[in-house]
Write a protein that holds these residues in place. Sequence first.
Motif, PDB file in Angstrom:
ATOM      1  N   PHE A 217       2.346  11.753  -4.588  1.00  4.99           N
ATOM      2  CA  PHE A 217       1.596  11.747  -3.343  1.00  4.99           C
ATOM      3  C   PHE A 217       1.940  10.439  -2.651  1.00  4.99           C
ATOM      4  CE2 PHE A 217      -1.193  10.903  -7.046  1.00  4.99           C
ATOM      5  CZ  PHE A 217      -1.332   9.521  -6.928  1.00  4.99           C
ATOM      6  N   GLN A 218       1.539  10.304  -1.416  1.00  8.11           N
ATOM      7  CA  GLN A 218       1.859   9.082  -0.696  1.00  8.11           C
ATOM      8  C   GLN A 218       0.776   8.031  -0.885  1.00  8.11           C
ATOM      9  OE1 GLN A 218       2.995   9.834   3.338  1.00  8.11           O
ATOM     10  NE2 GLN A 218       4.928  10.771   2.727  1.00  8.11           N
ATOM     11  N   ALA A 235      -3.887  -4.069  -3.016  1.00 10.67           N
ATOM     12  CA  ALA A 235      -4.958  -3.077  -2.857  1.00 10.67           C
ATOM     13  C   ALA A 235      -4.506  -2.027  -1.860  1.00 10.67           C
ATOM     14  CB  ALA A 235      -6.244  -3.750  -2.375  1.00 10.67           C
ATOM     15  N   GLY A 236      -4.771  -0.768  -2.179  1.00 14.63           N
ATOM     16  CA  GLY A 236      -4.393   0.312  -1.290  1.00 14.63           C
ATOM     17  C   GLY A 236      -5.103   1.598  -1.653  1.00 14.63           C
ATOM     18  N   ASP A 237      -4.562   2.702  -1.196  1.00 15.02           N
ATOM     19  CA  ASP A 237      -5.188   3.995  -1.458  1.00 15.02           C
ATOM     20  C   ASP A 237      -4.149   5.091  -1.358  1.00 15.02           C
ATOM     21  OD1 ASP A 237      -4.826   4.475   1.315  1.00 15.02           O
ATOM     22  OD2 ASP A 237      -6.785   3.643   1.772  1.00 15.02           O
ATOM     23  N   THR A 238      -4.550   6.286  -1.748  1.00 13.63           N
ATOM     24  CA  THR A 238      -3.690   7.446  -1.575  1.00 13.63           C
ATOM     25  C   THR A 238      -3.862   7.968  -0.164  1.00 13.63           C
ATOM     26  OG1 THR A 238      -5.423   8.906  -2.413  1.00 13.63           O
ATOM     27  CG2 THR A 238      -3.828   8.061  -3.999  1.00 13.63           C
ATOM     28  N   ASP A 239      -2.861   8.673   0.312  1.00 18.19           N
ATOM     29  CA  ASP A 239      -2.921   9.135   1.687  1.00 18.19           C
ATOM     30  C   ASP A 239      -3.543  10.522   1.762  1.00 18.19           C
ATOM     31  OD1 ASP A 239      -2.465   9.063   4.483  1.00 18.19           O
ATOM     32  OD2 ASP A 239      -0.750   7.768   4.112  1.00 18.19           O
ATOM     33  N   GLY A 274     -13.554  14.117  -3.255  1.00 13.51           N
ATOM     34  CA  GLY A 274     -12.177  14.574  -3.161  1.00 13.51           C
ATOM     35  C   GLY A 274     -11.774  14.981  -1.759  1.00 13.51           C
ATOM     36  N   ALA A 275     -12.716  14.932  -0.796  1.00 15.08           N
ATOM     37  CA  ALA A 275     -12.407  15.327   0.569  1.00 15.08           C
ATOM     38  C   ALA A 275     -11.484  14.296   1.215  1.00 15.08           C
ATOM     39  CB  ALA A 275     -13.700  15.458   1.380  1.00 15.08           C
ATOM     40  N   ILE A 276     -10.612  14.773   2.082  1.00 17.99           N
ATOM     41  CA  ILE A 276      -9.687  13.869   2.767  1.00 17.99           C
ATOM     42  C   ILE A 276     -10.469  12.812   3.538  1.00 17.99           C
ATOM     43  CG2 ILE A 276      -8.004  13.744   4.647  1.00 17.99           C
ATOM     44  CD1 ILE A 276      -6.928  16.416   3.717  1.00 17.99           C
ATOM     45  N   GLY A 277     -10.069  11.568   3.376  1.00 16.41           N
ATOM     46  CA  GLY A 277     -10.742  10.458   4.049  1.00 16.41           C
ATOM     47  C   GLY A 277     -11.936   9.920   3.299  1.00 16.41           C
ATOM     48  N   SER A 278     -12.168  10.398   2.078  1.00 18.92           N
ATOM     49  CA  SER A 278     -13.353   9.939   1.342  1.00 18.92           C
ATOM     50  C   SER A 278     -13.078   8.720   0.479  1.00 18.92           C
ATOM     51  CB  SER A 278     -13.894  11.081   0.473  1.00 18.92           C
ATOM     52  OG  SER A 278     -12.925  11.491  -0.481  1.00 18.92           O
ATOM     53  N   ALA A 279     -11.852   8.207   0.501  1.00 20.45           N
ATOM     54  CA  ALA A 279     -11.530   7.005  -0.267  1.00 20.45           C
ATOM     55  C   ALA A 279     -10.432   6.229   0.449  1.00 20.45           C
ATOM     56  CB  ALA A 279     -11.101   7.364  -1.695  1.00 20.45           C
ATOM     57  N   TRP A 280     -10.849   5.332   1.323  1.00 22.05           N
ATOM     58  CA  TRP A 280      -9.907   4.513   2.074  1.00 22.05           C
ATOM     59  C   TRP A 280     -10.163   3.046   1.777  1.00 22.05           C
ATOM     60  CZ3 TRP A 280     -10.704   7.178   7.469  1.00 22.05           C
ATOM     61  CH2 TRP A 280     -10.027   8.403   7.473  1.00 22.05           C
ATOM     62  N   VAL A 281      -9.114   2.311   1.524  1.00 24.24           N
ATOM     63  CA  VAL A 281      -9.190   0.849   1.464  1.00 24.24           C
ATOM     64  C   VAL A 281      -8.752   0.314   2.821  1.00 24.24           C
ATOM     65  CG1 VAL A 281      -8.137  -1.222   0.484  1.00 24.24           C
ATOM     66  CG2 VAL A 281      -8.853   0.628  -1.015  1.00 24.24           C
ATOM     67  N   ASP A 282      -9.548  -0.570   3.403  1.00 24.65           N
ATOM     68  CA  ASP A 282      -9.236  -1.091   4.730  1.00 24.65           C
ATOM     69  C   ASP A 282      -8.987  -2.595   4.749  1.00 24.65           C
ATOM     70  OD1 ASP A 282      -9.518   1.249   6.652  1.00 24.65           O
ATOM     71  OD2 ASP A 282     -11.363   1.403   5.502  1.00 24.65           O
ATOM     72  N   GLY A 283      -9.138  -3.262   3.640  1.00 22.43           N
ATOM     73  CA  GLY A 283      -8.878  -4.692   3.579  1.00 22.43           C
ATOM     74  C   GLY A 283      -9.423  -5.270   2.294  1.00 22.43           C
TER      75      GLY A 283
END
Length: 640
Positions: A217-218, A235-239, A274-283
Motif C-alpha cells: 500500500f502507499q 512519522a507517517g501513515d498509510t494512504d 478502518g475507514a478511509i481518513g480515520s488514521a492520519w499523521v499531520d505532524g
Amino acid sequence: MWLFSSRKAQRTAPARRPSAYRPRLEALEDRCLLNAGFLDPTFGTAGAGLVTTAIASINNSGGQGLGQRALIQSDGKVLAIGGSTVRYNADGSLDSSFGSVGIANYSGNGGALQSDGKILLASISGSGGFSLTRLNSNGSLDTSFGNQGVVTTSFSASTAATQIVVQPNGKIVLAGGGGVKSGKSYGAFELARYNPNGSLDTSFGRQGEVTTFFGQFQVSTQALLLQANGELIVAGDTDISAPQEWLLARYNANGGLDTSFGNKGTVTIVSASGAIGSAWVDGAVLYPNAGTPNDGKIAVVGSNAALSSGPVLVRFNTNGSLDTTFGSNGFVPMAIGPFEVAFDSSGRFVVAGVGDVSLERLNPDGTPDTTFGSGGVVTTGLPGTHGDGLVIYPTTGTDTADFGKIAVVGAVGEERGRGGVFDGVFDGFMVARFLPSAPPSAPNFVVSGPASATAGGPFSVTVTATDPNGNVLTNYAGTVDFADLASLDPQAALPANYTFTAGDQGVHTFTVTFYKATDQALFVADTATPTMNGREMGLQVNPGQVARLIFVASPTSVTSGSGFYLYAEALDAYGNLTSFSDTVHFSSSDPNATLPSDETYPGNNRNLGSFILRTKGAQTTTMTDVNDPSLFSTITIQVT
C-alpha cells in the motif's frame, strides 16, 4: 504601501488531503483587540498581519502545491517553500534581493536552512525518486553542489522526498514514502543521507539509502525528527487505499532500525474503524533535552479512530509506547484539524490547522492555553485559505522585535466550484504572522460591510474608530489606508487614503469594488499607528450575470466523420465563471455536420454532446443562446 501581491507535503500519489474535521470556530472580531494569537499588525499593509503572492508568479507544475514549508532566517526574513521559493522581509514585503523580485523558481515539498544561509529543497525527481536542490542565500542555484546545484537519488520504488533535516556535522537527510514498484503499491519509508557536497553518505544504510517496507500500500511521511544522539525518527501513515494506520520508525545514526523502539524499530497504531481518513499523521515534534522527565519523547498530531473520533495530540515515550501519563491514556483531543505542531520557548504546543488558517495553543500538560485567542484557539475567519507550514520565530538572531511570533505559510483564494464548494484550486501563496502574547490595549477600527457582493458592483463599508472598550472616538482625526488580498484581485478598487474630519465624528463610509469572484478581505489601519487597525474577513464576492460564452479545451482538428465532444464556459463581464441555464442551439458551416439538438446548457465544463463534421477544410461550429442571440461562441476546426 505595497500591495499583497505579493496539507502539507503532497503525497506521492494523491495530493495531501485536508482534514475531514472542520469545526466551526469563532472568527476574529472586526473590532481588532490585540490579544495573544491575533494577526500581527506590523506584518503586511494596513495592519493586515498577512501577505499573499499571486499564483501567476508560482511554478505549480508537478503537483508541488503552494506554500508547504516556512523557514525563518536569523534576520527575520521568511522563506515560503512550495511550488516556488519566495522570501519576504521581516515586514512582509517581498525581498527584492532574492531571486527575481523575491521569487526563486525552484520548488520543494520540504526545506531547510544551512548554517551558512544556503537553502535546501527536498522534492521529487523527474524519474520518481528524491531530488535535493541547494540555493545560495540570494536564491540562485549553488552550482558547487551535486550536479549544478541538484542531486537526484533513485530507489527501487517510486517516491518523493517530503522531509529534510540538516545534522550538526552538515550532513543532510531526506525522507519520503514509497509509492509503486513493478506496477504494485510499495509502502515504505525511504531515507537517504548526503555529505555536505551532495554525494551520498555511504556509511548510512546501504550505500547511503534506507528502505523500511510496511506492505503493499502507499505510505506518506509527515515528519522527520533528529535526536541529540544522531538517531532519526520518521512519522507517517498509510494512504487512502490501504489499512488505516499510524507509522513511526526510529533509526540509529548509521541508518539501521533501533530495535529498542516499538516492535524492532517501528510502531503501528491501527485505526479502530478502518475507514478511509480515520488514521492520519499531520505532524510531529521532539521534546528537547532540557533535563526534564519528558526529554526525547515524541508528540504527534493527527487523527486516529483507535484513540479518538476527532483530532488528537498524542505523546509517545522514548521507547515508542504511548505515554499514559499524558492526557487520557496518552492523548488529548484538539479543537482544530491540524497540519503541523511545534514547541514555543515556554514548552507549549502550537498547532496550526487547515481551513481558514487557525491556531491552537496547549499548555505542556495538553490543556488548552486560555490566554491564547478564545479558549486556546484562533482562526482568521478567512474562507478559501489553507495552511501548510508552521514556524515560530527563534529567540536568537538580529530580528529581536519578532521573537516568539508565529508564522503560517499556505495558500489563499481557493476557488469555489460547482454549488459553491471549495475545489482545492488556489490563487497564491499566503504568509500570516500571529502575536504570541497580548500587547497593551489600543484604539482600533470596526469595519462593517456586507457578507457578500457581486463582482463589479460597488458596495459600502463603514469604518468606525473606537477606543479599547469599543466606544466611538468622535474626535479621531487620523489618516487611514486600505488593503485587500490584492494577489486575488489586482483590479480591485479600494478607497484612497483618507483623513477623518471633525464632521465624521469618528465614523466614515467608503465605497469598494471587487472584480474577481472569490473570498476577499478588507484591512484598514491608521497610517501613523498601524496597531490601530480593523478588518472585514470572509467577504464572498459572487460572479455577475453571464456576459459571454466560450468553448474550452476544443480540438483544433478532427477526422472527417469521426465524433468528438465540445465543452464550454459561461463567464461574467470580468471573466468569472458564472451560472447559466438557458437553452442553447448549435450550428455549423459544414452542411453535412451532425450536431446535438437544442438543449439546456448543462453547466460549465460539462459535455455538450457529440459532434461530427464531414466536409474537409476549416469549419466553424457555433453555440447560441436561444433567448439572447447576442450570447454565442464560435470555434474553427480543421477537418481532415
